[in-house]
Design a protein around this motif. Sequence first.
Motif, PDB file in Angstrom:
ATOM      1  N   ALA A  37      -9.588   8.738  13.612  1.00 34.34           N
ATOM      2  CA  ALA A  37     -10.556   8.541  12.533  1.00 34.34           C
ATOM      3  C   ALA A  37     -10.313   7.210  11.825  1.00 34.34           C
ATOM      4  CB  ALA A  37     -10.479   9.693  11.539  1.00 34.34           C
ATOM      5  N   GLY A  38      -9.042   6.929  11.536  1.00 34.64           N
ATOM      6  CA  GLY A  38      -8.708   5.661  10.892  1.00 34.64           C
ATOM      7  C   GLY A  38      -9.055   4.473  11.756  1.00 34.64           C
ATOM      8  N   GLY A  39      -8.767   4.584  13.055  1.00 36.70           N
ATOM      9  CA  GLY A  39      -9.057   3.488  13.975  1.00 36.70           C
ATOM     10  C   GLY A  39     -10.548   3.230  14.117  1.00 36.70           C
ATOM     11  N   LYS A  94     -14.922  11.709   4.664  1.00 37.56           N
ATOM     12  CA  LYS A  94     -14.456  10.651   3.761  1.00 37.56           C
ATOM     13  C   LYS A  94     -14.775   9.274   4.327  1.00 37.56           C
ATOM     14  CE  LYS A  94     -10.383   8.603   1.615  1.00 37.56           C
ATOM     15  NZ  LYS A  94     -10.785   7.243   2.098  1.00 37.56           N
ATOM     16  N   HIS A  95     -14.438   9.064   5.605  1.00 33.65           N
ATOM     17  CA  HIS A  95     -14.676   7.755   6.201  1.00 33.65           C
ATOM     18  C   HIS A  95     -16.170   7.465   6.336  1.00 33.65           C
ATOM     19  CE1 HIS A  95     -10.372   8.024   7.600  1.00 33.65           C
ATOM     20  NE2 HIS A  95     -10.440   6.789   7.161  1.00 33.65           N
ATOM     21  N   LYS A  96     -16.975   8.486   6.606  1.00 31.40           N
ATOM     22  CA  LYS A  96     -18.419   8.285   6.656  1.00 31.40           C
ATOM     23  C   LYS A  96     -18.939   7.824   5.302  1.00 31.40           C
ATOM     24  CE  LYS A  96     -19.730  11.533  10.335  1.00 31.40           C
ATOM     25  NZ  LYS A  96     -20.433  12.810  10.639  1.00 31.40           N
ATOM     26  N   ARG A 118      -7.332  -2.517   2.423  1.00 33.36           N
ATOM     27  CA  ARG A 118      -6.006  -2.346   1.809  1.00 33.36           C
ATOM     28  C   ARG A 118      -5.626  -0.871   1.798  1.00 33.36           C
ATOM     29  NH1 ARG A 118      -6.134  -5.738  -3.743  1.00 33.36           N
ATOM     30  NH2 ARG A 118      -3.871  -5.517  -3.660  1.00 33.36           N
ATOM     31  N   ASP A 119      -6.558  -0.029   1.372  1.00 39.45           N
ATOM     32  CA  ASP A 119      -6.291   1.411   1.318  1.00 39.45           C
ATOM     33  C   ASP A 119      -6.091   1.988   2.716  1.00 39.45           C
ATOM     34  OD1 ASP A 119      -6.573   1.322  -1.439  1.00 39.45           O
ATOM     35  OD2 ASP A 119      -8.683   1.917  -1.396  1.00 39.45           O
ATOM     36  N   ALA A 120      -6.956   1.568   3.658  1.00 43.11           N
ATOM     37  CA  ALA A 120      -6.889   2.112   5.012  1.00 43.11           C
ATOM     38  C   ALA A 120      -5.579   1.746   5.701  1.00 43.11           C
ATOM     39  CB  ALA A 120      -8.075   1.609   5.842  1.00 43.11           C
ATOM     40  N   ALA A 150       2.146  -3.935  14.164  1.00 42.93           N
ATOM     41  CA  ALA A 150       0.816  -4.539  14.060  1.00 42.93           C
ATOM     42  C   ALA A 150       0.120  -4.092  12.780  1.00 42.93           C
ATOM     43  CB  ALA A 150      -0.031  -4.158  15.271  1.00 42.93           C
ATOM     44  N   LEU A 151       0.258  -2.821  12.442  1.00 40.64           N
ATOM     45  CA  LEU A 151      -0.353  -2.314  11.212  1.00 40.64           C
ATOM     46  C   LEU A 151       0.234  -3.003   9.986  1.00 40.64           C
ATOM     47  CD1 LEU A 151      -0.457   1.519  12.013  1.00 40.64           C
ATOM     48  CD2 LEU A 151      -2.396  -0.070  11.986  1.00 40.64           C
TER      49      LEU A 151
END
Length: 249
Positions: A37-39, A94-96, A118-120, A150-151
Motif C-alpha cells: 500500500a505504501g509503495g 487512508k492512502h486513497k 515526509r510522513d510516508a 534506500a528508504l
Amino acid sequence: MKTRLMLASLAAATAMAFTLPCFAADSAQDFVDKAAAGGMFEVDSSRIAEGKAQDPGVKDFAHKMIEDHGAANAKLATIAGEQKLKVPTQLDAKHKGDLDALQNGKDPFDGSYIQMQRDAHSDAVTLFESYARDGDNAELKTFAQETVPALKTHKDMIEKIAAALDTKTSSSETPKVTVGDTPDATPPLSGANSFTEDQAKGRIQDAGFSDVSKLTKDDQGIWRGQANKDGKSTTVALDYKGNVVAGTK
C-alpha cells in the motif's frame, strides 16, 4: 514468588507490546499489505507530482520515487508470490484519501506533496526496520533489510527539499516562525489545511512540544490546541504551511 515473577514478566511483555510502533507488521501478510500500500501510494502520488509540482527539485524527487518504488514494488510482488502471500492491488482508505486530497486539494501542491512524502517515508522506515529486525519470513526479512537504506536516503532527500522550500518561502512570502520565541506577526496563516489531526499532532511534537491535546481545526484552517513546552503549558497552532506557533489565541 514464582507467581509474582510470572505476573511481572507478563506485565513487561504487555508494556512492550503497547510501545511497538503502529506501523510495525504483525505477520508476513501484514507486512506485505502495508508495504504494498505504501509503495503504490509513493508511485501514484509521485505521478501526480510529475505533472503538478512547480519546483524542479520536487519534480526530480517525484521521478526518482516512481523509479525506485516501482522497482521495489515489483520485487515485493515477486517474493510475496513465491511465499504464497496475497499482494493488494488497490490502495487502502487512508492512502486513497491522501491521493484524492493531493489531486483535488486547493492548497499549494508542492507543500502538500512534500508533507505527505515526509510522513510516508517516516512510516515506511519504521515498518521496514521493524520487519528487518523481527520479521517472521526469511525472504521478506531480507527484502526489508535491503530496502531500508534506500528508504532512509529518500527520507533525507525530502527533508532537504522541504528545508530548501521553507527557505524560499520565508524569504519571498512570510517571515519564518521560531518556535518557542515570540512569533512574527503573520503566522499562523489562514488557508485550506490538508494536515490530518494525527499529522498535525506529529508536526507539533517534532517542533519540540509534548502532551499535545485538544486539537481542533478552526474556520480559518488552523489547527489549535494545548501542549507543553519547557515544562510549561501553552496554546499552540499549526497552519497550512506547517508553521508551528506557540502562545496563540
